[in-house]
Motif scaffolding. Structure first.
Motif, PDB file in Angstrom:
ATOM      1  N   HIS A  38      25.788 -93.087 -50.567  1.00 12.28           N
ATOM      2  CA  HIS A  38      27.079 -92.481 -50.730  1.00 12.28           C
ATOM      3  C   HIS A  38      26.951 -91.617 -51.922  1.00 12.28           C
ATOM      4  CE1 HIS A  38      28.143 -96.327 -49.030  1.00 12.28           C
ATOM      5  NE2 HIS A  38      28.726 -95.678 -47.976  1.00 12.28           N
ATOM      6  N   LEU A  39      26.971 -90.383 -51.867  1.00 10.17           N
ATOM      7  CA  LEU A  39      26.767 -89.364 -53.072  1.00 10.17           C
ATOM      8  C   LEU A  39      27.771 -88.511 -53.176  1.00 10.17           C
ATOM      9  CD1 LEU A  39      22.787 -88.520 -52.550  1.00 10.17           C
ATOM     10  CD2 LEU A  39      23.930 -89.594 -54.468  1.00 10.17           C
ATOM     11  N   HIS A  45      23.299 -82.798 -57.041  1.00 10.21           N
ATOM     12  CA  HIS A  45      22.866 -81.630 -57.610  1.00 10.21           C
ATOM     13  C   HIS A  45      21.872 -82.266 -58.967  1.00 10.21           C
ATOM     14  CE1 HIS A  45      23.676 -78.704 -61.122  1.00 10.21           C
ATOM     15  NE2 HIS A  45      23.065 -78.028 -60.170  1.00 10.21           N
ATOM     16  N   GLU A  46      22.480 -83.318 -59.360  1.00 12.39           N
ATOM     17  CA  GLU A  46      21.448 -83.752 -60.557  1.00 12.39           C
ATOM     18  C   GLU A  46      20.267 -84.352 -59.904  1.00 12.39           C
ATOM     19  OE1 GLU A  46      21.942 -87.774 -63.479  1.00 12.39           O
ATOM     20  OE2 GLU A  46      23.468 -86.461 -63.350  1.00 12.39           O
ATOM     21  N   GLU A  47      20.265 -85.057 -58.856  1.00 10.95           N
ATOM     22  CA  GLU A  47      18.604 -85.437 -58.201  1.00 10.95           C
ATOM     23  C   GLU A  47      17.945 -83.886 -58.025  1.00 10.95           C
ATOM     24  OE1 GLU A  47      19.170 -87.876 -54.858  1.00 10.95           O
ATOM     25  OE2 GLU A  47      20.197 -89.467 -55.951  1.00 10.95           O
ATOM     26  N   ALA A  48      18.544 -83.191 -57.424  1.00  9.57           N
ATOM     27  CA  ALA A  48      17.922 -81.769 -57.205  1.00  9.57           C
ATOM     28  C   ALA A  48      17.133 -81.275 -58.327  1.00  9.57           C
ATOM     29  CB  ALA A  48      18.649 -80.703 -56.616  1.00  9.57           C
ATOM     30  N   LEU A  49      18.110 -81.261 -59.438  1.00  8.62           N
ATOM     31  CA  LEU A  49      17.602 -80.865 -60.751  1.00  8.62           C
ATOM     32  C   LEU A  49      16.349 -81.678 -61.435  1.00  8.62           C
ATOM     33  CD1 LEU A  49      20.685 -79.617 -62.627  1.00  8.62           C
ATOM     34  CD2 LEU A  49      19.061 -78.170 -61.423  1.00  8.62           C
ATOM     35  N   ASP A  50      16.484 -83.002 -61.017  1.00  2.16           N
ATOM     36  CA  ASP A  50      15.532 -83.780 -61.797  1.00  2.16           C
ATOM     37  C   ASP A  50      14.165 -83.643 -60.896  1.00  2.16           C
ATOM     38  OD1 ASP A  50      17.107 -84.806 -63.548  1.00  2.16           O
ATOM     39  OD2 ASP A  50      17.896 -86.639 -62.399  1.00  2.16           O
ATOM     40  N   ASP A  52      13.086 -81.076 -59.888  1.00  5.42           N
ATOM     41  CA  ASP A  52      12.530 -79.545 -60.079  1.00  5.42           C
ATOM     42  C   ASP A  52      12.807 -78.549 -59.069  1.00  5.42           C
ATOM     43  OD1 ASP A  52      11.650 -79.904 -62.724  1.00  5.42           O
ATOM     44  OD2 ASP A  52       9.647 -80.810 -61.982  1.00  5.42           O
ATOM     45  N   PHE A  53      13.989 -79.048 -58.282  1.00  7.76           N
ATOM     46  CA  PHE A  53      14.384 -77.732 -57.442  1.00  7.76           C
ATOM     47  C   PHE A  53      15.479 -77.302 -57.872  1.00  7.76           C
ATOM     48  CE2 PHE A  53      17.016 -76.806 -53.407  1.00  7.76           C
ATOM     49  CZ  PHE A  53      16.050 -75.939 -53.213  1.00  7.76           C
ATOM     50  N   PRO A  54      15.485 -76.190 -58.731  1.00 16.94           N
ATOM     51  CA  PRO A  54      16.822 -75.346 -59.188  1.00 16.94           C
ATOM     52  C   PRO A  54      17.612 -74.787 -58.288  1.00 16.94           C
ATOM     53  CG  PRO A  54      15.071 -74.176 -59.445  1.00 16.94           C
ATOM     54  CD  PRO A  54      14.430 -75.424 -58.756  1.00 16.94           C
ATOM     55  N   VAL A  55      19.044 -75.431 -58.131  1.00 21.27           N
ATOM     56  CA  VAL A  55      20.150 -75.085 -57.259  1.00 21.27           C
ATOM     57  C   VAL A  55      21.456 -75.134 -57.698  1.00 21.27           C
ATOM     58  CG1 VAL A  55      20.293 -77.423 -56.395  1.00 21.27           C
ATOM     59  CG2 VAL A  55      20.838 -75.387 -54.777  1.00 21.27           C
ATOM     60  N   SER A  56      22.112 -73.984 -57.557  1.00 17.02           N
ATOM     61  CA  SER A  56      23.647 -74.108 -58.058  1.00 17.02           C
ATOM     62  C   SER A  56      24.339 -75.344 -57.474  1.00 17.02           C
ATOM     63  CB  SER A  56      24.259 -72.984 -58.060  1.00 17.02           C
ATOM     64  OG  SER A  56      24.450 -72.805 -56.686  1.00 17.02           O
ATOM     65  N   LEU A  57      25.346 -75.954 -58.347  1.00 24.50           N
ATOM     66  CA  LEU A  57      26.120 -76.875 -58.003  1.00 24.50           C
ATOM     67  C   LEU A  57      27.245 -76.253 -56.602  1.00 24.50           C
ATOM     68  CD1 LEU A  57      27.428 -79.565 -58.458  1.00 24.50           C
ATOM     69  CD2 LEU A  57      29.078 -78.254 -60.072  1.00 24.50           C
ATOM     70  N   ALA A  58      27.499 -74.844 -56.452  1.00 26.45           N
ATOM     71  CA  ALA A  58      28.107 -74.432 -55.330  1.00 26.45           C
ATOM     72  C   ALA A  58      27.310 -74.423 -54.103  1.00 26.45           C
ATOM     73  CB  ALA A  58      28.468 -72.765 -55.803  1.00 26.45           C
ATOM     74  N   THR A  59      25.828 -74.056 -54.247  1.00 33.78           N
ATOM     75  CA  THR A  59      25.034 -74.283 -53.168  1.00 33.78           C
ATOM     76  C   THR A  59      24.911 -75.886 -52.500  1.00 33.78           C
ATOM     77  OG1 THR A  59      23.727 -72.534 -53.937  1.00 33.78           O
ATOM     78  CG2 THR A  59      22.619 -74.073 -52.414  1.00 33.78           C
ATOM     79  N   VAL A  60      24.911 -76.710 -53.525  1.00 34.32           N
ATOM     80  CA  VAL A  60      24.911 -78.111 -52.969  1.00 34.32           C
ATOM     81  C   VAL A  60      26.279 -78.467 -52.366  1.00 34.32           C
ATOM     82  CG1 VAL A  60      25.093 -80.365 -53.765  1.00 34.32           C
ATOM     83  CG2 VAL A  60      23.350 -78.767 -54.671  1.00 34.32           C
ATOM     84  N   TYR A  61      27.359 -77.910 -52.802  1.00 35.33           N
ATOM     85  CA  TYR A  61      28.632 -78.152 -52.455  1.00 35.33           C
ATOM     86  C   TYR A  61      28.898 -77.741 -50.736  1.00 35.33           C
ATOM     87  CZ  TYR A  61      33.787 -77.831 -51.621  1.00 35.33           C
ATOM     88  OH  TYR A  61      34.848 -77.808 -51.090  1.00 35.33           O
ATOM     89  N   ASN A  62      28.131 -76.346 -50.752  1.00 36.88           N
ATOM     90  CA  ASN A  62      28.272 -75.678 -49.488  1.00 36.88           C
ATOM     91  C   ASN A  62      27.380 -76.344 -48.418  1.00 36.88           C
ATOM     92  OD1 ASN A  62      30.125 -73.677 -50.337  1.00 36.88           O
ATOM     93  ND2 ASN A  62      28.687 -72.216 -51.065  1.00 36.88           N
ATOM     94  N   THR A  63      26.054 -76.676 -49.095  1.00 38.72           N
ATOM     95  CA  THR A  63      25.293 -77.419 -48.145  1.00 38.72           C
ATOM     96  C   THR A  63      25.831 -78.707 -47.512  1.00 38.72           C
ATOM     97  OG1 THR A  63      23.279 -76.328 -49.128  1.00 38.72           O
ATOM     98  CG2 THR A  63      22.794 -78.210 -47.799  1.00 38.72           C
TER      99      THR A  63
END
Length: 139
Positions: A38-39, A45-50, A52-63
């Protein structure tokens, strides 16, 4: 090993009717790599940044919402402002640990739901979500 995981994720996306874009593959790989979980949007978003996958919070939300629409995950509204995304799409219920913002699955055989109301004309019950709120015992 990573290439195999990526291929499996791409197949999962295609089976769900989604094109396996680079961002979807990366986020789905992170999301499903650790089994049922459950995330929140912010946690993924934080896991993606950790990773080294730079992605915006909005992209994570939309995805995540695209994954929900495709039936890959489900939304679990536990607290008014906090939404969790559940990788386990089977019918099951949850404990929510107050103060820790932790969501735990309840084994499916531990709850029975009965006497549900008749849905309005032209509607059917999609699923029933039970959330049992827990807190540390008070002395």
């Amino acid at each position: 090993m990573m290439a195999e995981a990526s291929r499996q994720v791409e197949d999962k996306l295609r089976r769900s009717g989604l094109r396996p874009t680079r961002q979807r593959v990366a986020l789905a790989t992170l999301l499903f790599a650790k089994g049922d979980r459950h995330l929140t949007v912010e946690e993924l978003h934080e896991e993606a940044l950790d990773a080294d996958f730079p992605v915006s919070l909005a992209t994570v939300y939309n995805t995540l919402h695209q994954f929900t629409e495709a039936g890959m995950i489900r939304v679990l509204a536990v607290e008014g402002s906090r939404t969790y995304f559940d990788t386990n799409v089977s019918d099951h219920h949850h404990f929510f640990v107050e103060g820790k913002n932790e969501v735990l699955d309840i084994p499916v055989n531990n709850i029975s739901i009965g006497n549900l109301p008749e849905p309005p004309e032209g509607m059917e019950i999609a699923h029933v979500d039970v959330v049992i709120r827990l807190r540390e015992k008070r002395s």
